[in-house]
Design a protein around this motif. Structure first.
Motif, mmCIF file in Angstrom:
data_model
loop_
_atom_site.group_PDB
_atom_site.id
_atom_site.type_symbol
_atom_site.label_atom_id
_atom_site.label_comp_id
_atom_site.label_asym_id
_atom_site.label_seq_id
_atom_site.Cartn_x
_atom_site.Cartn_y
_atom_site.Cartn_z
ATOM 1 N N ASP A 145 0.832 -1.207 0.000
ATOM 2 C CA ASP A 145 0.000 0.000 0.000
ATOM 3 C C ASP A 145 0.867 1.258 0.000
ATOM 4 O OD1 ASP A 145 -2.597 1.167 0.018
ATOM 5 O OD2 ASP A 145 -2.403 1.578 2.159
ATOM 6 N N LEU A 148 2.508 1.713 -3.503
ATOM 7 C CA LEU A 148 1.550 2.190 -4.489
ATOM 8 C C LEU A 148 1.159 3.639 -4.219
ATOM 9 C CD1 LEU A 148 -0.744 -0.964 -4.822
ATOM 10 C CD2 LEU A 148 1.072 -0.212 -6.365
ATOM 11 N N SER A 149 1.068 4.003 -2.966
ATOM 12 C CA SER A 149 0.725 5.390 -2.613
ATOM 13 C C SER A 149 1.832 6.361 -2.986
ATOM 14 C CB SER A 149 0.445 5.494 -1.107
ATOM 15 O OG SER A 149 -0.674 4.713 -0.746
ATOM 16 N N PRO A 152 1.039 7.550 -7.258
ATOM 17 C CA PRO A 152 -0.349 7.297 -7.673
ATOM 18 C C PRO A 152 -0.636 7.626 -9.128
ATOM 19 C CG PRO A 152 -0.204 9.297 -6.362
ATOM 20 C CD PRO A 152 1.141 8.643 -6.274
ATOM 21 N N THR A 156 1.222 1.139 -13.193
ATOM 22 C CA THR A 156 1.933 0.195 -12.336
ATOM 23 C C THR A 156 1.572 -1.246 -12.670
ATOM 24 O OG1 THR A 156 2.034 1.805 -10.537
ATOM 25 C CG2 THR A 156 2.296 -0.508 -9.936
ATOM 26 N N ARG A 189 -7.813 0.366 -3.986
ATOM 27 C CA ARG A 189 -7.501 1.750 -3.596
ATOM 28 C C ARG A 189 -6.527 2.424 -4.554
ATOM 29 N NH1 ARG A 189 -7.425 -0.795 1.562
ATOM 30 N NH2 ARG A 189 -5.142 -0.789 1.718
ATOM 31 N N HIS A 190 -6.020 1.676 -5.530
ATOM 32 C CA HIS A 190 -4.969 2.229 -6.382
ATOM 33 C C HIS A 190 -5.286 1.973 -7.863
ATOM 34 C CE1 HIS A 190 -2.482 3.130 -2.895
ATOM 35 N NE2 HIS A 190 -2.831 1.952 -2.418
ATOM 36 N N GLN A 192 -4.106 3.106 -10.478
ATOM 37 C CA GLN A 192 -2.988 3.143 -11.438
ATOM 38 C C GLN A 192 -2.438 1.755 -11.736
ATOM 39 O OE1 GLN A 192 -2.639 3.844 -8.208
ATOM 40 N NE2 GLN A 192 -0.541 3.603 -7.469
ATOM 41 N N VAL A 193 -2.867 0.735 -10.972
ATOM 42 C CA VAL A 193 -2.408 -0.632 -11.238
ATOM 43 C C VAL A 193 -3.116 -1.144 -12.492
ATOM 44 C CG1 VAL A 193 -2.284 -2.999 -10.384
ATOM 45 C CG2 VAL A 193 -1.934 -1.076 -8.808
#
Length: 271
Positions: A145, A148-149, A152, A156, A189-190, A192-193
């Motif tokens: 987490d 990844l934060s 953003p 990814t 929560r991300h 961009q993955v």
């Protein structure tokens, strides 16, 4: 556009004498995979190795792996699978900045994030000491987490050894990524993955988790028999070895190609 090549489940094995036989199947298969990557019209920007690099987790196996990968001019990012030993892999790849940055504590998770041609590659450790199944603890999920934060806005790719979705083959699903709900929660929560890539299955498969496309990569050595019956037979086949190529555009679009090992040339022009 970034091109990330994926080699997986190499299974280099040392014999009773303690060395790796250069005429063994896994060595010949890896040489063929390296040759295949070097023959591509557009060479990858990096290569990620998604686990089970050695069959017995021995230093001699990783040392031979390091040497066999040396013809590759691009960065190579090794990861652990359930057959691997983190400490021995770290010793053999001590010259690798990303690997050495994972620390020296015994059996510390071998996980890191790197930038590849404008794409973030996050390599996770899903291995569980003494077991063949996969899992990410709360500490590992918190690390993911945070990584990844930290970026953003950057497309990814997350790499794991154990796939976080069911394959449908009993032999692999028995050794599954246990309780992937926490992993899925982090993914959600991300945005961009753009891809989750894994090994372990010894086959090319495509699935999904938390709305993201997930894939597994063929083995560079042996493929598992495709048996989707309830019991399923655990066996290897003579299917061609292979690898994956993950293309990620500047806008975050992602495409995955699965290619059999070999130097294939055009037979005719079709335009």
């Amino acid at each position: 556009m970034a091109i990330i090549a994926q080699l997986s489940d190499i299974h280099l094995a040392a014999g009773r004498h303690g060395g790796v036989d250069d005429d063994s199947g896994p060595v010949r298969a890896l040489r063929a995979a390296v040759s295949s990557l070097l023959s591509l019209p557009a060479r990858p920007d990096a290569v990620v190795l998604t686990g089970d690099l050695a069959d017995g987790g021995r230093l001699a196996e990783y040392a031979r792996l390091h040497a066999l990968l040396s013809p590759l001019p691009m960065a190579v990012y090794p990861m652990c699978g359930n057959h691997d030993d983190r400490d021995e892999l770290r010793r053999a790849f001590a010259d690798h900045p990303a690997v050495s940055a994972t620390g020296t504590a015994p059996q510390a998770p071998l996980q890191y994030a790197v930038d590849v041609a404008g794409v973030r590659l996050v390599c996770c450790d899903t291995t569980v000491d003494g077991h063949s199944h996969g899992h990410m603890s709360e500490e590992r999920l918190a690390w993911l987490d945070r990584e990844l934060s930290a970026a953003p806005g950057t497309p990814t790719v997350i790499a794991t050894h154990h796939p976080p979705y069911p394959i449908g083959m009993r032999f692999i699903d028995d050794l599954r990524f246990v309780d992937p709900a926490g992993f899925a929660s982090v993914l959600s929560r991300h945005p961009q993955v753009v891809r989750v890539i894994s090994g372990h299955a010894h086959r090319a498969t495509v699935g999904s988790l938390a709305g993201r496309v997930c894939t597994t990569c063929p083995s560079t050595y042996r493929q598992l028999f495709l048996d989707l019956t309830q019991r399923g037979r655990a066996a290897v086949t003579g299917e061609p070895a292979g690898f994956a190529l993950h293309l990620v555009g500047d806008d975050g679009t992602a495409t995955t190609h699965f290619a059999p090992t070999g130097n294939y040339r055009p037979l005719m022009d079709v335009e």
